[in-house]
Scaffold this active site. Structure first.
Site, short mmCIF file in Angstrom:
data_model
loop_
_atom_site.label_atom_id
_atom_site.label_comp_id
_atom_site.label_asym_id
_atom_site.label_seq_id
_atom_site.Cartn_x
_atom_site.Cartn_y
_atom_site.Cartn_z
N GLN A 55 1.12 -1.33 0.51
CA GLN A 55 -0.08 0.05 -0.03
C GLN A 55 0.85 1.14 -0.72
O GLN A 55 1.71 1.25 0.84
CB GLN A 55 -0.88 0.14 0.88
CG GLN A 55 -1.57 1.64 1.36
CD GLN A 55 -2.19 1.34 2.69
OE1 GLN A 55 -1.60 0.86 3.47
NE2 GLN A 55 -3.79 1.84 3.09
N SER B 259 4.95 -1.28 4.22
CA SER B 259 5.39 -2.42 4.64
C SER B 259 5.63 -3.50 3.93
O SER B 259 4.61 -3.46 2.65
CB SER B 259 4.18 -3.15 5.24
OG SER B 259 4.48 -1.81 6.57
N SER C 70 1.48 6.56 2.58
CA SER C 70 2.10 7.73 3.47
C SER C 70 3.74 8.03 2.51
O SER C 70 4.49 7.81 1.56
CB SER C 70 2.54 7.10 4.33
OG SER C 70 1.77 6.66 5.52
N GLU D 84 -8.56 -2.01 6.07
CA GLU D 84 -7.31 -2.20 7.04
C GLU D 84 -7.18 -1.72 8.61
O GLU D 84 -6.96 -2.21 8.84
CB GLU D 84 -6.09 -0.55 6.39
CG GLU D 84 -5.53 -0.47 7.02
CD GLU D 84 -4.31 0.50 6.80
OE1 GLU D 84 -2.86 -0.02 6.93
OE2 GLU D 84 -4.88 1.28 6.29
#
Length: 398
Positions: free
Chosen positions: A115, A150, A118, A233
Site C-alpha cells: 500500500q 510494509s 504515506s 485496513e
C-alpha cells in the site's frame, strides 16, 4: 442477512476443500487456490471472484473449518493483499477480467501486495501527499516518494494514491492506481526497524509508468477509493481471532502457563482483565462482521483498530512485566537481510513487544481514529482546518 441454507452451503464447500486438498500436505498456493475457486477467500465477493455473494459474516464459518483443519491464515501471508487490495479491486477495478487476473494470484499469495499511501510530508495528513501522476497518452507518469510501505520489497503490485491535479483542494486532486512494483522507475529501499527486521520500506518513483487501465475509480476521485482501502485496513488491523482466546492474548496466556515460577496474584489479576478485554473485542468484531452483510466495513472498523492496537501493546507489556529482567534478553536481534528477517516474523515475545509499538501508528494513528469516531460516529464538531477549500499548490509545506 445470512440464512441457514447459506451457512450450510459455506460449511459444505469448506469441508470439501479440506477433503480434496489436505492443508497439511498440499502446497499453500494450491490450497489457497482451491479455496478461491470454491468461493471461500471472501465469501461476500461475487461468484467467480473468490466469493459466493453471501453475507460477510459467514466468512467465520469457512475460516473455522479451513483453519481448524490446519489451513493457514491468509491475512498473515498477504496482509495488504487480503485486507486492503482485494476489497478495493473488487469495488473499483475497471473490468471483471482485470479483477480476476489480480484476485486469484493475490488469494494464493503468489502475488504479494503493498500500500503506497504515506509520504515523508504526508503521514497523518494523507490528502496532503505530493507524488504526482501526469497523463501521457494511455499511460500515467509517476514521480515522487512513499515511505513506511510494509512488504514493498516483496510486493508484485502496489496500491498507489497520487496527485493528478494540484489546482484543486487537496482531497479532490487525487487519483488511485495499481502499479507494477517490478516495473522501470520503481526503487525500493528497506528501512531497519526496532526489531532488527526490515519489514517496511521507502519507495521512489522516477518516471514510472502506469497504464490507464490500472486506474481504480475516476480521475480525481482517488480519495473516495482510498476510503475503501482504509476502512478495510482498519477492520483487518482491528479484527481478532474468531475463536475464544485466539489472537495476541493467546501469547500472554501461553507464557503464563509456561512460567509458573513467575506467577504473582497481581500479574494474574492483570492477565484476567486483559483476557476479558480481548474477549469483548472479539465479540464486538464478530457482531460487526455479522451485521455487515455483503458490503464493506463502516466507521466501526476504526473502533476495532483503536481498541486492538492499544490492547496489543498492553498485552505485550504484561508479558515483559511477567518476564522481568528476562524481558531485555532479545537473542534474535540480528541485522538480517530483509528476506531472511521475515522467516519467522513473529519471533520471540520480546520481538512482538517491540513490534507492537507501531500498532498505534500504522493504519492511522490512535489520535486519527479518535477524530474519525468523534466526527463520523458521534457527530461531534470537526477539527479546525486552515487549508479547507484551498488549492493544494497554495498550501504551505515545510
Amino acid at each position: 442477512m445470512s440464512t441457514a441454507a447459506d451457512s450450510e452451503r459455506v460449511a459444505d464447500l469448506a469441508r470439501q476443500v479440506v477433503a480434496d486438498h489436505n492443508p497439511k500436505s498440499v502446497p499453500i498456493p494450491d490450497y489457497l487456490g482451491a479455496c478461491y475457486d470454491a468461493g471461500l477467500s471472501w465469501v461476500h465477493f461475487p461468484e467467480g471472484q473468490g466469493g459466493l455473494g453471501v453475507s460477510r459474516g459467514l466468512q467465520a464459518v469457512a475460516d473455522g473449518i479451513l483453519q481448524g483443519a490446519g489451513g493457514p491464515v491468509p491475512l498473515g501471508l498477504n496482509p495488504m493483499g487480503y485486507g486492503m487490495a482485494a476489497p478495493t479491486i473488487r469495488e473499483h477495478a475497471q473490468s471483471d477480467d482485470l479483477k480476476k487476473s489480480w484476485l486469484r494470484p493475490l488469494a494464493t499469495t503468489e502475488d504479494i501486495w503493498c500500500q503506497l499511501f504515506s509520504e515523508p510530508g504526508a503521514g497523518s495528513d494523507l490528502a496532503g501527499l505530493a507524488t504526482s501522476a501526469v497523463p501521457d497518452g494511455d499511460d500515467w507518469v509517476i514521480n515522487g516518494q512513499k515511505v513506511w510501505t510494509s512488504l514493498a520489497h516483496r510486493a508484485r503490485w502496489g496500491l498507489l494514491l497520487a496527485r493528478t491535479n494540484p489546482d484543486v483542494p487537496k482531497h479532490k486532486g487525487l487519483t488511485y492506481f495499481v502499479i507494477d512494483m517490478h516495473g522501470p522507475g520503481v526503487e525500493t529501499r528497506p528501512l531497519r526497524q526496532l526489531t532488527g527486521q526490515a519489514e517496511f520500506n521507502e519507495v521512489y518513483f522516477t518516471d514510472a509508468r502506469i497504464p490507464d487501465a490500472h486506474r481504480l475509480g475516476d480521475v480525481g476521485n482517488g480519495w473516495a477509493v482510498a476510503m475503501t482501502t482504509l476502512m478495510n485496513e482498519r477492520s483487518a488491523l482491528g479484527g481478532s481471532g474468531s475463536r475464544r482466546g485466539a489472537g495476541t492474548i493467546s501469547d500472554a496466556v501461553g507464557l503464563w502457563a509456561s512460567r509458573p515460577d513467575l506467577h504473582t496474584p497481581v500479574l494474574r489479576d492483570r492477565l484476567t482483565q486483559l483476557w476479558l478485554r480481548s474477549e469483548a473485542q472479539r465479540l464486538t468484531s464478530e457482531r460487526s462482521r455479522a451485521s455487515a452483510g455483503v458490503g464493506g466495513p463502516g466507521p466501526e472498523g476504526s473502533i476495532g483498530k483503536l481498541v486492538g492496537a492499544e490492547l496489543n501493546q498492553h498485552i505485550y507489556q504484561w508479558c515483559m512485566d511477567l518476564l522481568g529482567p528476562e524481558g531485555v534478553l532479545y537473542h534474535n536481534y540480528n541485522l538480517l537481510d530483509e528476506e531472511d528477517s521475515e522467516a519467522d516474523w513473529r519471533g520471540p515475545v520480546q520481538q512482538r513487544f517491540l513490534r507492537s509499538r507501531a500498532n498505534t501508528i500504522e493504519g492511522g494513528t490512535s489520535d486519527v481514529m479518535r477524530n474519525i469516531l468523534g466526527e463520523r460516529v458521534l457527530g461531534l464538531p470537526g477539527d479546525l482546518r486552515a487549508d479547507a477549500g484551498m488549492p493544494w499548490k497554495e498550501i504551505p509545506r515545510g
